[in-house]
Motif scaffolding. Sequence first.
Motif, PDB file in Angstrom:
ATOM      1  N   CYS A 108       0.836  -1.216   0.000  1.00 12.79           N
ATOM      2  CA  CYS A 108       0.000   0.000   0.000  1.00 12.79           C
ATOM      3  C   CYS A 108       0.866   1.260   0.000  1.00 12.79           C
ATOM      4  CB  CYS A 108      -0.925   0.009   1.219  1.00 12.79           C
ATOM      5  SG  CYS A 108      -2.167  -1.294   1.138  1.00 12.79           S
ATOM      6  N   ASP A 110       3.992   1.459  -1.128  1.00 10.19           N
ATOM      7  CA  ASP A 110       4.695   1.537  -2.420  1.00 10.19           C
ATOM      8  C   ASP A 110       3.769   1.983  -3.555  1.00 10.19           C
ATOM      9  OD1 ASP A 110       6.896   0.622  -1.103  1.00 10.19           O
ATOM     10  OD2 ASP A 110       6.743  -1.459  -1.812  1.00 10.19           O
ATOM     11  N   ASN A 111       2.494   1.725  -3.410  1.00 12.80           N
ATOM     12  CA  ASN A 111       1.553   2.040  -4.493  1.00 12.80           C
ATOM     13  C   ASN A 111       0.658   3.240  -4.164  1.00 12.80           C
ATOM     14  OD1 ASN A 111       1.769  -0.285  -6.651  1.00 12.80           O
ATOM     15  ND2 ASN A 111       2.080  -1.170  -4.626  1.00 12.80           N
ATOM     16  N   ALA A 112       1.142   4.049  -3.233  1.00 11.57           N
ATOM     17  CA  ALA A 112       0.309   5.164  -2.763  1.00 11.57           C
ATOM     18  C   ALA A 112      -0.029   6.160  -3.874  1.00 11.57           C
ATOM     19  CB  ALA A 112       1.021   5.880  -1.616  1.00 11.57           C
ATOM     20  N   GLU A 113       0.855   6.253  -4.875  1.00 12.33           N
ATOM     21  CA  GLU A 113       0.610   7.241  -5.940  1.00 12.33           C
ATOM     22  C   GLU A 113      -0.213   6.653  -7.094  1.00 12.33           C
ATOM     23  OE1 GLU A 113       1.267  10.213  -5.125  1.00 12.33           O
ATOM     24  OE2 GLU A 113       2.332   9.462  -3.353  1.00 12.33           O
ATOM     25  N   ASP A 114      -0.581   5.391  -6.993  1.00 13.98           N
ATOM     26  CA  ASP A 114      -1.343   4.754  -8.070  1.00 13.98           C
ATOM     27  C   ASP A 114      -2.802   5.222  -7.994  1.00 13.98           C
ATOM     28  OD1 ASP A 114      -2.727   3.113  -9.773  1.00 13.98           O
ATOM     29  OD2 ASP A 114      -2.107   1.218  -8.840  1.00 13.98           O
ATOM     30  N   ALA A 115      -3.226   5.966  -9.005  1.00 18.64           N
ATOM     31  CA  ALA A 115      -4.597   6.504  -8.994  1.00 18.64           C
ATOM     32  C   ALA A 115      -5.618   5.372  -9.041  1.00 18.64           C
ATOM     33  CB  ALA A 115      -4.785   7.468 -10.172  1.00 18.64           C
ATOM     34  N   ILE A 117      -5.382   2.492  -7.433  1.00 11.11           N
ATOM     35  CA  ILE A 117      -5.043   1.531  -6.364  1.00 11.11           C
ATOM     36  C   ILE A 117      -6.277   0.756  -5.879  1.00 11.11           C
ATOM     37  CG2 ILE A 117      -5.183   3.255  -4.475  1.00 11.11           C
ATOM     38  CD1 ILE A 117      -2.778   1.684  -3.199  1.00 11.11           C
TER      39      ILE A 117
END
Length: 386
Positions: A108, A110-115, A117
């Motif tokens: 979560c 590492d992927n915080a910037e994934d729109a 997610i």
Amino acid sequence: MRKIHCLNAISKHGTDLLTADYELTDNVKEAEGILVRSASLHEMEFPNSLLAVARAGAGVNNIPLDACAQEGIVVFNTPGANANAVKELVIGALMLASRDILGGINWCIDNAEDANIAKSVEKAKKAFAGCEIRGKKLGVIGLGAIGAEVANACAGLGMEVYGYDPFISVQAAWMLSRDVKHTTSLDTIFQECDYITLHVPALDSTKGMINKNALEQMKDGVVVLNFARDLLVDEDAMAEALASGKVKHYMTDFPNTKSVHMKGAIVTPHIGASTAESEDNCAKMAVKEIMDYIENGNIRNSVNYPACDMGVKKTVARVAVLHLNIPNMIGQITGVLAGGGINISDMTNKSRDKYAYTLMDLESVPDDILVQKLNAIQGVLRVRVL
Ligand SMILES: NC(=O)c1ccc[n+]([C@@H]2O[C@H](COP(=O)([O-])OP(=O)(O)OC[C@H]3O[C@@H](n4cnc5c(N)ncnc54)[C@H](O)[C@@H]3O)[C@@H](O)[C@H]2O)c1
Ligand SMILES: O=C(O)CC[C@@H](O)C(=O)O
């Protein structure tokens, strides 16, 4: 004024119990009492003033117990005062070992910037699936204050719990849930259990108890939890067992140059007892023990001298003699007092292994010459007139 030195930060809830006769000192050389947590006293030169050391905690492998006893220094610990804190962390560790909570949290982050997610998580999450602890076998080695709480709590969570402790106290045995199965064989624990948790003190007899031979007997994919002491585990053997997959996770509260590099080890920074409640409990118990000993000579929860309790001192003098547990000590001690014309109104003598303790209420105060005579008896380690 009586001086107490704190070798570690001790909860104020404990030190606040010190009465107006006491003050905290930074100078250990003038201390009558030391309060300590995990700091090591093995290299310390003890001042003559030092009467007692109270360990605010359970493990006393940081204190040279026999050297202290030889110098007439009583060492206390605080049994059970931090047991709940450790139990709760062990339960957390069981969860961390069974579900990939840490991997999932890191995903979560590492992927915080994934729109996307919220959508991509549904594909990614299968990498973090785990298993439940209900129905799994847990072996608890050591059924004292902590082990008994862990065993009971895990039985309550639906685990099949096996307990091993050849020296279990009657009090601890009373605490155990009837759902905990008692085993007299360590091998049964090694061979049958899916999770194995250690709750024994670091003693010569327990050091390295989880060694290559023990690990080889264990089930493939076993989880070993060590919230007791790192010395209990042969960490070279553990590193190999983790690398081969024999052990799925080694959950340890003891970071060291080996454990922090082991693949599959999940290491916490010795926080088993680090809760506000536990720190307060331990500090309060330690301070009460040290004050009762200094003021009344009573010994409660010592780990190097016998227990002894004559209540609050009410006579004009109470004499406390710490001595070796050898023949004719009581005869010589009482003989010196009788020779000085002093009547003993009450007395207790207790022994523990090599050491013994004689506490006497007197009807008059012994003078310095009598005290010197008591001190001169061979085998007497310290005399105090309270
Ligand atoms: N991680 C932490 O912060 C933390 C906190 C508290 C205690 N500890 C450690 O946990 C240990 C246990 O604490 P506790 O409060 O339960 O102590 P305890 O004295 O109440 O219990 C220890 C138990 O181990 C048993 N035992 C001794 N030798 C054994 C052996 N060879 N095999 C099986 N059982 C054996 C004893 O009979 C006793 O019942 C402490 O000595 C300390 O090292 C760690
Ligand atoms: O004081 C601490 O934080 C650790 C205590 C713990 O290791 C114990 O043995 O009680």
